[in-house]
Design an enzyme around this catalytic site. Sequence first.
Site, mmCIF file in Angstrom:
data_model
loop_
_atom_site.group_PDB
_atom_site.id
_atom_site.type_symbol
_atom_site.label_atom_id
_atom_site.label_comp_id
_atom_site.label_asym_id
_atom_site.label_seq_id
_atom_site.Cartn_x
_atom_site.Cartn_y
_atom_site.Cartn_z
ATOM 1 C CG HIS A 129 -6.119 24.464 52.351
ATOM 2 N ND1 HIS A 129 -4.927 23.769 52.023
ATOM 3 C CD2 HIS A 129 -6.769 24.840 51.629
ATOM 4 C CE1 HIS A 129 -5.254 23.230 50.272
ATOM 5 N NE2 HIS A 129 -6.379 24.031 50.711
ATOM 6 C CG ASP A 206 -2.740 28.774 54.884
ATOM 7 O OD1 ASP A 206 -2.475 30.007 54.391
ATOM 8 O OD2 ASP A 206 -3.352 27.479 54.701
ATOM 9 C CE LYS A 232 -5.550 30.143 47.920
ATOM 10 N NZ LYS A 232 -6.873 29.587 47.038
ATOM 11 C CB CYS A 372 -8.190 21.682 50.301
ATOM 12 S SG CYS A 372 -8.238 20.801 48.346
#
Length: 415
Positions: A129, A206, A232, A372
């Site tokens: 990302h 991540d 999220k 993204c």
Amino acid sequence: MTFDAHAIARDFPILDRTIRDGKRLVYLDSGATSQKPNVVINAESDFYRLHNAAVHRGAHQLAEEATDAYEGAREIVATFLNASVDEIVFTKNATESLNLISYAMGNAAPGNRFHLKAGDSIVVTEMEHHANLIPWQQLAARTGATLKWFTVTDDGRLDLSQINSVIDEKTKVVALTHQSNVLGTINPLEAITKRAHEVGAVVVLDACQSVPHMKTDVKALDIDFLAFSGHKAVGPTGIGVFWGRAELLAELPPFLTGGSMIENVTMESATWAPAPKKFEAGVPNMAQAVGLGAALTYLTGIGMDNIHKHEISLTKYLLEGLSAITDLRIIGPKTTELRGGVVSFTLGDIHPHDLGQYLDSQGIAVRTGHHCAWPLTRKLGVPATTRASVYLYNTTDDLDALIVGVQGAQKYFGR
């Protein structure tokens, strides 16, 4: 306890609403942001209604209550990740968390283990990302370090065949996604962390697409830093988590300076409070942290293993259903092996944006675009994809609606 997605969905008030002339909302965009259960909405509003005060700043009762609630949320996050409380830093999202460590490393003076210079290297992957790519690009540009990366195979996996040359003695940091937000691929961390630590590099994970969906134990993963976003994980927006090993946080310079993160200040200099305060300058997102604590408590009550099993079952169902549609191409792994509940696809010559708009007209919310992850979509030779992402409140009814919607789009566009 039996997992009942229909019952879980009733905890999320937005899923009761209708859209587009009374159509049932079919929400398949949790990879972008999840919906919020009542317990989270109530926790955040109750903080403002009953306990609002600046944390760590007052001696009055409200300030004490606010501080207890805020620090209680930190304890919940630590337990959720199997970490120590003083290793949990609150940020506003994962993007800020990843910028925190990249800028902090850029601030490291010569002699500090995090100091980078020309000749050093930073390793990422082609499936990152932008939030876990651009900060490292910028750090390389500021320090003269070289940016290197693992490539992605045609079936959406990392190519680790050259791991010893990609991660070498000059590598200082390896930053990668746990689960791709485009491909759904869950990356094999063991080989990567082993090689990184052999050469003395730190591993930054991540975990935006993994922490909300599967049990995540930072000790078992053998990583050094981790970032995820609360929104999220059925939590509020405006709250993120940065985790780091305590001994590394002690050496890492601060990212932002100012109130709350200082130990002592004179007119000429200042010293920093220990982590996590060192990385939490200013009044934090207090209500949002409390909401995140409620969110993770909610997920824990359902069981992360139960959630993951449910999502894998849905993913298998969706992969099979979409694979039967003529001219539909799934981007990424075609099986559920080392794969999460994110499925991206193209549909003949129908542009993903057009497909997304048609699905929206049917009450179905999906994501379209490059997600993204522009370098990845370029590598795969697609300008954009349509992405469906599932979560604990989704059912096979939702997936059937998507499959029927995709077939309807083919007829609508005359394909």
